[in-house]
Design a protein around this motif. Structure first.
Motif, PDB file in Angstrom:
ATOM      1  N   TYR A  80     -33.911 -39.653 124.524  1.00  0.00           N
ATOM      2  CA  TYR A  80     -33.441 -38.273 124.576  1.00  0.00           C
ATOM      3  C   TYR A  80     -32.016 -38.331 125.104  1.00  0.00           C
ATOM      4  N   SER A  81     -31.082 -37.742 124.360  1.00  0.00           N
ATOM      5  CA  SER A  81     -29.667 -37.880 124.685  1.00  0.00           C
ATOM      6  C   SER A  81     -28.933 -36.564 124.468  1.00  0.00           C
ATOM      7  N   THR A  82     -27.626 -36.598 124.738  1.00  0.00           N
ATOM      8  CA  THR A  82     -26.716 -35.527 124.350  1.00  0.00           C
ATOM      9  C   THR A  82     -25.476 -36.175 123.754  1.00  0.00           C
ATOM     10  N   GLN A  83     -24.672 -35.378 123.062  1.00  0.00           N
ATOM     11  CA  GLN A  83     -23.491 -35.910 122.388  1.00  0.00           C
ATOM     12  C   GLN A  83     -22.430 -36.408 123.355  1.00  0.00           C
ATOM     13  N   SER A  84     -22.350 -35.845 124.544  1.00  0.00           N
ATOM     14  CA  SER A  84     -21.263 -36.177 125.468  1.00  0.00           C
ATOM     15  C   SER A  84     -21.684 -37.114 126.598  1.00  0.00           C
ATOM     16  N   CYS A  85     -22.698 -37.910 126.378  1.00  0.00           N
ATOM     17  CA  CYS A  85     -23.270 -38.735 127.442  1.00  0.00           C
ATOM     18  C   CYS A  85     -22.896 -40.213 127.274  1.00  0.00           C
ATOM     19  N   GLU A 122     -31.252 -29.300 120.157  1.00  0.00           N
ATOM     20  CA  GLU A 122     -32.631 -28.834 120.246  1.00  0.00           C
ATOM     21  C   GLU A 122     -32.712 -27.512 121.007  1.00  0.00           C
ATOM     22  N   PRO A 123     -33.767 -26.732 120.776  1.00  0.00           N
ATOM     23  CA  PRO A 123     -33.961 -25.512 121.569  1.00  0.00           C
ATOM     24  C   PRO A 123     -34.147 -25.859 123.050  1.00  0.00           C
ATOM     25  N   ALA A 124     -33.808 -24.928 123.919  1.00  0.00           N
ATOM     26  CA  ALA A 124     -33.910 -25.148 125.374  1.00  0.00           C
ATOM     27  C   ALA A 124     -35.325 -25.547 125.784  1.00  0.00           C
ATOM     28  N   GLU A 125     -36.322 -25.093 125.056  1.00  0.00           N
ATOM     29  CA  GLU A 125     -37.713 -25.398 125.392  1.00  0.00           C
ATOM     30  C   GLU A 125     -37.995 -26.901 125.351  1.00  0.00           C
ATOM     31  N   VAL A 126     -37.315 -27.612 124.454  1.00  0.00           N
ATOM     32  CA  VAL A 126     -37.519 -29.058 124.343  1.00  0.00           C
ATOM     33  C   VAL A 126     -37.062 -29.735 125.626  1.00  0.00           C
ATOM     34  N   ARG A 127     -35.885 -29.356 126.125  1.00  0.00           N
ATOM     35  CA  ARG A 127     -35.378 -29.926 127.382  1.00  0.00           C
ATOM     36  C   ARG A 127     -36.291 -29.570 128.549  1.00  0.00           C
ATOM     37  N   LEU A 128     -36.753 -28.332 128.599  1.00  0.00           N
ATOM     38  CA  LEU A 128     -37.645 -27.917 129.689  1.00  0.00           C
ATOM     39  C   LEU A 128     -38.950 -28.705 129.666  1.00  0.00           C
ATOM     40  N   GLU A 129     -39.503 -28.904 128.481  1.00  0.00           N
ATOM     41  CA  GLU A 129     -40.744 -29.677 128.358  1.00  0.00           C
ATOM     42  C   GLU A 129     -40.519 -31.121 128.812  1.00  0.00           C
ATOM     43  N   LEU A 130     -39.385 -31.690 128.432  1.00  0.00           N
ATOM     44  CA  LEU A 130     -39.063 -33.061 128.835  1.00  0.00           C
ATOM     45  C   LEU A 130     -38.910 -33.153 130.355  1.00  0.00           C
ATOM     46  N   MET A 131     -38.237 -32.172 130.959  1.00  0.00           N
ATOM     47  CA  MET A 131     -38.063 -32.171 132.416  1.00  0.00           C
ATOM     48  C   MET A 131     -39.410 -32.073 133.122  1.00  0.00           C
ATOM     49  N   GLN A 132     -40.316 -31.284 132.587  1.00  0.00           N
ATOM     50  CA  GLN A 132     -41.650 -31.185 133.177  1.00  0.00           C
ATOM     51  C   GLN A 132     -42.405 -32.505 133.052  1.00  0.00           C
ATOM     52  N   ARG A 133     -42.217 -33.168 131.935  1.00  0.00           N
ATOM     53  CA  ARG A 133     -42.923 -34.432 131.673  1.00  0.00           C
ATOM     54  C   ARG A 133     -42.413 -35.570 132.553  1.00  0.00           C
ATOM     55  N   THR A 134     -41.083 -35.639 132.754  1.00  0.00           N
ATOM     56  CA  THR A 134     -40.492 -36.791 133.443  1.00  0.00           C
ATOM     57  C   THR A 134     -40.018 -36.494 134.861  1.00  0.00           C
ATOM     58  N   LYS A 135     -39.894 -35.219 135.206  1.00  0.00           N
ATOM     59  CA  LYS A 135     -39.347 -34.801 136.512  1.00  0.00           C
ATOM     60  C   LYS A 135     -37.883 -35.204 136.658  1.00  0.00           C
ATOM     61  N   GLN A 136     -37.191 -35.421 135.540  1.00  0.00           N
ATOM     62  CA  GLN A 136     -35.779 -35.805 135.519  1.00  0.00           C
ATOM     63  C   GLN A 136     -34.976 -34.745 134.783  1.00  0.00           C
ATOM     64  N   ARG A 137     -33.697 -34.578 135.206  1.00  0.00           N
ATOM     65  CA  ARG A 137     -32.846 -33.575 134.586  1.00  0.00           C
ATOM     66  C   ARG A 137     -31.703 -34.204 133.780  1.00  0.00           C
ATOM     67  N   THR A 138     -31.482 -35.489 133.936  1.00  0.00           N
ATOM     68  CA  THR A 138     -30.330 -36.137 133.312  1.00  0.00           C
ATOM     69  C   THR A 138     -30.734 -36.868 132.040  1.00  0.00           C
ATOM     70  N   VAL A 139     -29.727 -37.263 131.258  1.00  0.00           N
ATOM     71  CA  VAL A 139     -29.935 -38.085 130.076  1.00  0.00           C
ATOM     72  C   VAL A 139     -29.116 -39.352 130.234  1.00  0.00           C
ATOM     73  N   PRO A 140     -29.496 -40.433 129.574  1.00  0.00           N
ATOM     74  CA  PRO A 140     -30.619 -40.498 128.645  1.00  0.00           C
ATOM     75  C   PRO A 140     -31.950 -40.547 129.385  1.00  0.00           C
ATOM     76  N   GLN A 141     -32.969 -40.176 128.663  1.00  0.00           N
ATOM     77  CA  GLN A 141     -34.336 -40.390 129.107  1.00  0.00           C
ATOM     78  C   GLN A 141     -34.969 -41.260 128.033  1.00  0.00           C
ATOM     79  N   ILE A 142     -35.463 -42.421 128.469  1.00  0.00           N
ATOM     80  CA  ILE A 142     -35.888 -43.451 127.529  1.00  0.00           C
ATOM     81  C   ILE A 142     -37.379 -43.730 127.694  1.00  0.00           C
ATOM     82  N   PHE A 143     -38.052 -43.775 126.566  1.00  0.00           N
ATOM     83  CA  PHE A 143     -39.474 -44.094 126.527  1.00  0.00           C
ATOM     84  C   PHE A 143     -39.665 -45.334 125.664  1.00  0.00           C
TER      85      PHE A 143
END
Length: 99
Positions: A21-26, A51-72
């Motif tokens: 999970y990434s962003t363009q400016s990271c 992605e819609p904001a809901e995707v980021r919120l769901e990811l934050m709930q899943r990982t307890k992290q707010r930054t990117v990248p998030q790697i699985f």
């Protein structure tokens, strides 16, 4: 629910073991993708800036992290670039990728 909109690297197969999970400016996202590409590892990239904001919120709930990248790897949360790089330096990344 997570969106299916993705970016992919050139070697990706339909069964990529790694999701980023990434962003363009990271810059750390770029480094993580470079490390995986250098190793010949296929990855599935989800650009949260598209992605819609809901995707980021769901990811934050899943990982307890707010930054990117998030790697699985195989649906196991590894962390960000620093954790991925540490796994590589300890020789543990190849083991995780091998399964």
């Amino acid at each position: 629910m997570m969106s299916d909109a993705t970016e992919t690297n050139a070697t990706e197969t339909s069964s990529a073991l790694v999701t980023i999970y990434s962003t363009q400016s990271c810059p750390y996202c770029v480094r993580a993708k470079m490390l995986l590409t250098r190793k010949g590892v296929a990855y599935h990239e989800i650009d949260l800036s598209r992605e819609p904001a809901e995707v980021r919120l769901e990811l934050m709930q899943r990982t307890k992290q707010r930054t990117v990248p998030q790697i699985f790897i195989r649906d196991v949360f590894v962390g960000g670039f620093d954790q991925l790089y540490a796994l590589e330096q300890r020789g543990e990344l190849d083991t995780m990728l091998a399964g």
